[in-house]
Design an enzyme around this catalytic site. Structure first.
Site, mmCIF file in Angstrom:
data_model
loop_
_atom_site.group_PDB
_atom_site.id
_atom_site.type_symbol
_atom_site.label_atom_id
_atom_site.label_comp_id
_atom_site.label_asym_id
_atom_site.label_seq_id
_atom_site.Cartn_x
_atom_site.Cartn_y
_atom_site.Cartn_z
ATOM 1 N N LYS A 82 37.492 42.054 53.822
ATOM 2 C CA LYS A 82 38.317 43.140 53.302
ATOM 3 C C LYS A 82 37.708 44.484 53.666
ATOM 4 O O LYS A 82 36.496 44.661 53.629
ATOM 5 C CB LYS A 82 38.408 43.012 51.779
ATOM 6 C CG LYS A 82 39.174 44.122 51.089
ATOM 7 C CD LYS A 82 38.933 44.084 49.590
ATOM 8 C CE LYS A 82 37.535 44.546 49.225
ATOM 9 N NZ LYS A 82 37.315 44.589 47.776
ATOM 10 N N ALA B 218 44.372 45.607 40.549
ATOM 11 C CA ALA B 218 44.863 44.315 41.064
ATOM 12 C C ALA B 218 45.342 44.382 42.507
ATOM 13 O O ALA B 218 45.967 43.432 42.993
ATOM 14 C CB ALA B 218 45.959 43.750 40.168
#
Length: 331
Positions: A204, A236
């Site tokens: 990521k 989130a």
């Protein structure tokens, strides 16, 4: 976990438990598991918003355990904690032990670019200067924060509790544990060890705070039940992008889990609309009713933290608490 303490186990300094405003339900669970009622205190406000704290019983010569998460509203809860430490110290407590299920301001634990503060260290300094003798916490955002304190820190893990959920429900079969980034590999490896499953990692990149972009999946997830684990879920963004990437890569279903459900801003909508089948969280942060959704399963850390308090009070090791209660049925 252990039963309540007997009279013979009480040491010369009486154990007292106090709770402030951040998470009364968890504090009550801890008190019930320890077998000691919560102490009497009150938190009030002056007309200009300043916090006023009164301790309504004697704590002279006692070992006091003060329960407070520094969660939202972070600054109010942190100031309550600091003021209460000062009050306990001035009231002649023998020791002031902080039970901090969620340690706020932990995400700035180093300087990643010039002219940044290290707030995790600043908060540690404030707690020590106020008069804390020990800290008991669970799943710090970065384990090295323990070294920011010059007092003992007992750092518990949420992974055994989360593992117990999956083992109890026989969900470890054909599963793979997934770390949402490289920084969470150690935590994911612990859960994978408990469940006896393979490990996968999501590569990521984060261009700025609270914005994540999924790049690649390292590991085999096709045809697998994927279990993502993280220490916290805030907006989130990371967890929902990860869930969709895993589904696109062939995962049969995706479970997400974390110790600290911050769930700020668009988090609830993102999770509701996401590919996540179930979200497993603990109660280190008290959630309002509008943040408790059908997909969510909440596990209490109350018994774990109560047992840790008992061990610390009796000068016993806390390492036995780093295990699961259930065993994997996989060979």
């Amino acid at each position: 976990m252990e039963a309540n303490m007997t009279t013979e186990q009480i040491n010369p300094h009486e154990l007292k438990l106090f709770a402030l405003n951040s998470n009364h339900p968890l504090a009550q669970r801890i008190a019930e598991a320890v077998g000691v009622p919560l102490g009497k205190s009150s938190v009030n406000r002056f007309s200009d918003g300043e916090i006023q704290i009164n301790i309504d019983e004697s704590i002279r010569g006692c070992d006091v355990y003060l329960i407070q998460s520094t969660s939202q509203p972070v600054n109010d809860n942190l100031m309550e904690l600091l003021i209460m430490i000062d009050a306990l110290r001035r009231a002649s407590a023998h020791t002031v032990n902080l039970v901090i299920p969620y340690y706020g301001y932990a995400r700035q634990d180093r300087k990643s670019k010039p002219r940044e503060p290290i707030t995790a260290k600043l908060v540690a300094n404030m707690m020590q200067r106020a008069g804390a003798d020990r800290v008991l916490t669970i799943d710090l955002h970065a384990p090295q924060i323990q070294g920011f304190f010059d007092i003992p820190v007992d750092h518990l893990m949420g992974a055994p509790l989360i593992a117990d959920y999956f083992l109890k429900n026989n969900l470890e079969k054909d599963a793979v544990v997934v770390s949402p980034d490289h920084g969470g590999v150690t935590r994911a490896r612990q859960l994978a060890k408990f469940l006896k499953t393979p490990l996968a990692i999501i590569d990521k990149r984060r261009p700025k705070a609270n914005v994540a972009e999924i790049m690649n999946i390292i590991g085999h997830v096709d045809g697998k039940r994927c279990i993502i684990i993280d220490d916290m879920i805030d907006t989130a963004g990371t967890i929902t992008l990860a869930a969709q990437a895993l589904k696109d890569a062939g995962a049969t279903e995706v479970y997400a889990s974390c110790t600290h459900p911050i769930l700020s801003g668009p988090a609830i909508k993102r999770i509701t609309d996401s590919a996540i089948s179930k979200l497993i969280v603990t109660d280190t942060i008290q959630l309002p009713e509008d943040k408790i959704i059908e997909k969510m399963v909440q596990i209490s850390v109350g018994e774990l933290m109560a047992t840790a308090i008992q061990h610390v009070y009796r000068n016993e090791p806390v390492s036995p608490l780093f295990q699961t209660r259930f065993k994997s049925k996989r060979n």
